[in-house]
Design an enzyme around this catalytic site. Sequence first.
Site, PDB file in Angstrom:
ATOM      1  N   ARG A 264      36.934  39.996  35.258  1.00  0.00           N
ATOM      2  CA  ARG A 264      36.160  41.121  34.771  1.00  0.00           C
ATOM      3  C   ARG A 264      35.765  42.067  35.899  1.00  0.00           C
ATOM      4  O   ARG A 264      35.336  43.175  35.673  1.00  0.00           O
ATOM      5  CB  ARG A 264      34.891  40.583  34.087  1.00  0.00           C
ATOM      6  CG  ARG A 264      35.191  39.919  32.750  1.00  0.00           C
ATOM      7  CD  ARG A 264      33.925  39.281  32.167  1.00  0.00           C
ATOM      8  NE  ARG A 264      33.993  37.830  32.404  1.00  0.00           N
ATOM      9  CZ  ARG A 264      33.035  36.985  32.047  1.00  0.00           C
ATOM     10  NH1 ARG A 264      31.929  37.449  31.489  1.00  0.00           N
ATOM     11  NH2 ARG A 264      33.158  35.707  32.256  1.00  0.00           N
ATOM     12  N   GLY A 265      35.859  41.580  37.132  1.00  0.00           N
ATOM     13  CA  GLY A 265      35.277  42.285  38.279  1.00  0.00           C
ATOM     14  C   GLY A 265      35.784  43.688  38.544  1.00  0.00           C
ATOM     15  O   GLY A 265      35.098  44.476  39.203  1.00  0.00           O
TER      16      GLY A 265
ATOM     17  N   GLU B 290      42.291  45.093  41.586  1.00  0.00           N
ATOM     18  CA  GLU B 290      41.433  43.922  41.771  1.00  0.00           C
ATOM     19  C   GLU B 290      40.125  44.354  42.452  1.00  0.00           C
ATOM     20  O   GLU B 290      40.095  45.373  43.160  1.00  0.00           O
ATOM     21  CB  GLU B 290      42.212  42.909  42.628  1.00  0.00           C
ATOM     22  CG  GLU B 290      41.449  41.731  43.159  1.00  0.00           C
ATOM     23  CD  GLU B 290      40.975  40.729  42.114  1.00  0.00           C
ATOM     24  OE1 GLU B 290      40.379  41.174  41.108  1.00  0.00           O
ATOM     25  OE2 GLU B 290      41.167  39.521  42.319  1.00  0.00           O
TER      26      GLU B 290
ATOM     27  N   ASP C   6      39.818  37.744  48.499  1.00  0.00           N
ATOM     28  CA  ASP C   6      39.002  36.820  49.277  1.00  0.00           C
ATOM     29  C   ASP C   6      39.944  35.786  49.915  1.00  0.00           C
ATOM     30  O   ASP C   6      40.532  36.065  50.959  1.00  0.00           O
ATOM     31  CB  ASP C   6      37.983  36.201  48.301  1.00  0.00           C
ATOM     32  CG  ASP C   6      36.939  35.333  48.964  1.00  0.00           C
ATOM     33  OD1 ASP C   6      36.505  35.667  50.074  1.00  0.00           O
ATOM     34  OD2 ASP C   6      36.560  34.305  48.382  1.00  0.00           O
TER      35      ASP C   6
ATOM     36  N   LYS D 204      38.274  40.704  52.232  1.00  0.00           N
ATOM     37  CA  LYS D 204      37.565  39.841  53.190  1.00  0.00           C
ATOM     38  C   LYS D 204      38.618  39.061  53.967  1.00  0.00           C
ATOM     39  O   LYS D 204      38.908  37.907  53.642  1.00  0.00           O
ATOM     40  CB  LYS D 204      36.677  38.839  52.437  1.00  0.00           C
ATOM     41  CG  LYS D 204      35.417  39.395  51.866  1.00  0.00           C
ATOM     42  CD  LYS D 204      34.487  38.227  51.517  1.00  0.00           C
ATOM     43  CE  LYS D 204      34.000  38.303  50.117  1.00  0.00           C
ATOM     44  NZ  LYS D 204      33.198  37.147  49.702  1.00  0.00           N
TER      45      LYS D 204
ATOM     46  N   PHE E 233      28.896  37.247  50.719  1.00  0.00           N
ATOM     47  CA  PHE E 233      29.045  37.265  49.266  1.00  0.00           C
ATOM     48  C   PHE E 233      28.446  38.564  48.731  1.00  0.00           C
ATOM     49  O   PHE E 233      27.285  38.872  48.995  1.00  0.00           O
ATOM     50  CB  PHE E 233      28.378  36.050  48.614  1.00  0.00           C
ATOM     51  CG  PHE E 233      28.884  35.819  47.230  1.00  0.00           C
ATOM     52  CD1 PHE E 233      30.091  35.169  47.015  1.00  0.00           C
ATOM     53  CD2 PHE E 233      28.183  36.293  46.134  1.00  0.00           C
ATOM     54  CE1 PHE E 233      30.592  34.983  45.735  1.00  0.00           C
ATOM     55  CE2 PHE E 233      28.679  36.116  44.843  1.00  0.00           C
ATOM     56  CZ  PHE E 233      29.880  35.455  44.649  1.00  0.00           C
ATOM     57  N   VAL E 234      29.253  39.339  48.001  1.00  0.00           N
ATOM     58  CA  VAL E 234      28.807  40.662  47.557  1.00  0.00           C
ATOM     59  C   VAL E 234      28.722  40.749  46.033  1.00  0.00           C
ATOM     60  O   VAL E 234      29.369  39.978  45.317  1.00  0.00           O
ATOM     61  CB  VAL E 234      29.733  41.778  48.102  1.00  0.00           C
ATOM     62  CG1 VAL E 234      29.618  41.881  49.617  1.00  0.00           C
ATOM     63  CG2 VAL E 234      31.175  41.564  47.674  1.00  0.00           C
TER      64      VAL E 234
ATOM     65  N   ASP F 182      30.123  40.295  40.247  1.00  0.00           N
ATOM     66  CA  ASP F 182      28.950  39.504  39.849  1.00  0.00           C
ATOM     67  C   ASP F 182      28.656  38.332  40.776  1.00  0.00           C
ATOM     68  O   ASP F 182      29.516  37.875  41.525  1.00  0.00           O
ATOM     69  CB  ASP F 182      29.189  38.916  38.451  1.00  0.00           C
ATOM     70  CG  ASP F 182      30.175  37.747  38.491  1.00  0.00           C
ATOM     71  OD1 ASP F 182      31.300  37.952  38.974  1.00  0.00           O
ATOM     72  OD2 ASP F 182      29.804  36.640  38.072  1.00  0.00           O
TER      73      ASP F 182
ATOM     74  N   ARG G 230      26.404  42.916  38.026  1.00  0.00           N
ATOM     75  CA  ARG G 230      27.619  43.735  37.895  1.00  0.00           C
ATOM     76  C   ARG G 230      27.273  45.215  37.756  1.00  0.00           C
ATOM     77  O   ARG G 230      28.082  46.086  38.042  1.00  0.00           O
ATOM     78  CB  ARG G 230      28.407  43.328  36.638  1.00  0.00           C
ATOM     79  CG  ARG G 230      29.125  42.015  36.740  1.00  0.00           C
ATOM     80  CD  ARG G 230      30.148  41.912  35.606  1.00  0.00           C
ATOM     81  NE  ARG G 230      30.539  40.542  35.324  1.00  0.00           N
ATOM     82  CZ  ARG G 230      31.547  39.905  35.924  1.00  0.00           C
ATOM     83  NH1 ARG G 230      32.249  40.517  36.855  1.00  0.00           N
ATOM     84  NH2 ARG G 230      31.847  38.674  35.601  1.00  0.00           N
TER      85      ARG G 230
HETATM   86  P1  IMP Z   1      40.443  34.921  45.761  1.00  0.00           P
HETATM   87  O1  IMP Z   1      41.379  34.284  44.793  1.00  0.00           O
HETATM   88  O2  IMP Z   1      39.755  33.900  46.621  1.00  0.00           O
HETATM   89  O3  IMP Z   1      41.049  36.014  46.580  1.00  0.00           O
HETATM   90  O4  IMP Z   1      39.240  35.455  44.938  1.00  0.00           O
HETATM   91  C1  IMP Z   1      39.246  36.588  44.251  1.00  0.00           C
HETATM   92  C2  IMP Z   1      38.134  36.580  43.237  1.00  0.00           C
HETATM   93  O5  IMP Z   1      37.003  35.820  43.665  1.00  0.00           O
HETATM   94  C3  IMP Z   1      37.614  37.974  43.072  1.00  0.00           C
HETATM   95  O6  IMP Z   1      38.318  38.641  42.070  1.00  0.00           O
HETATM   96  C4  IMP Z   1      36.186  37.740  42.684  1.00  0.00           C
HETATM   97  O7  IMP Z   1      36.093  37.552  41.298  1.00  0.00           O
HETATM   98  C5  IMP Z   1      35.815  36.457  43.359  1.00  0.00           C
HETATM   99  N1  IMP Z   1      35.058  36.745  44.584  1.00  0.00           N
HETATM  100  C6  IMP Z   1      35.499  36.649  45.854  1.00  0.00           C
HETATM  101  N2  IMP Z   1      34.554  37.012  46.734  1.00  0.00           N
HETATM  102  C7  IMP Z   1      33.474  37.352  45.985  1.00  0.00           C
HETATM  103  C8  IMP Z   1      32.170  37.869  46.313  1.00  0.00           C
HETATM  104  O8  IMP Z   1      31.792  38.072  47.478  1.00  0.00           O
HETATM  105  N3  IMP Z   1      31.361  38.121  45.260  1.00  0.00           N
HETATM  106  C9  IMP Z   1      31.715  37.910  43.960  1.00  0.00           C
HETATM  107  N4  IMP Z   1      32.929  37.458  43.616  1.00  0.00           N
HETATM  108  C10 IMP Z   1      33.796  37.174  44.621  1.00  0.00           C
END
Ligand code: IMP
Length: 182
Positions: free
Chosen positions: A45-46, A101, A105, A133, A154-155, A161, A167
């Site tokens: 949803r982000g 996206e 992360d 990140k 963490f943002v 969210d 959000r």
């Molecule tokens: P990844 O698969 O680890 O790259 O994570 C991606 C997803 O993790 C993002 O689409 C977010 O939903 C969530 N995410 C990663 N970092 C944060 C953060 O700092 N705050 C909130 N959600 C995060």
Amino acid sequence: MTTRKYHIDQMISAKAIAARIEALADEIKAEFDDTPKLVVVGLLRGSFVFIADLVRELDLPVEVDFIEASSYGDSTESSREVRILKDLRGQIAGRDVLIVEDIVDTGHTLSAVSEYLTARHPARMKTIALLDKPARREVDFKADWIGFEIPDEFVVGYGIDFAQRNRNLPYIGSVKFDDDEG
Ligand code: IMP
């Protein structure tokens, strides 16, 4: 749902986000200038706020679709498995696609979704993430466009969210746990 108390420090202002999106939209337009129609795919949803602002800056014929993948529970820890919870409504074979996206992360989500959609043979497919990140990366993945590189914090806000909260903040803020400070 967390019971720890936290506050939010502004990291990126709404104004800075808007200015960056204008510049990104120009670059995307240049890349897809000849497209009959660009399928802009938001990861739920982000990305819902980001995609809404991005498509309104994008001077191209666009179609909007959504996909939902999960790799996160209601915590700040990432799990490794990426599951598709909701698939696209439309077809993308032979079409131009932009995946949108919120944050890259560890890189698992966007790399898995890219792979999943590549298997449908789009004509061209690119990825954009508002935030990156790089310090947290576990898989070798780089989005084609990034709004802002941020430190390992963490943002929340601008669609993003923490346990389904925050959000609706118009800016990106960093979550600070009150019991971490002192
Ligand atoms: P990844 O698969 O680890 O790259 O994570 C991606 C997803 O993790 C993002 O689409 C977010 O939903 C969530 N995410 C990663 N970092 C944060 C953060 O700092 N705050 C909130 N959600 C995060």
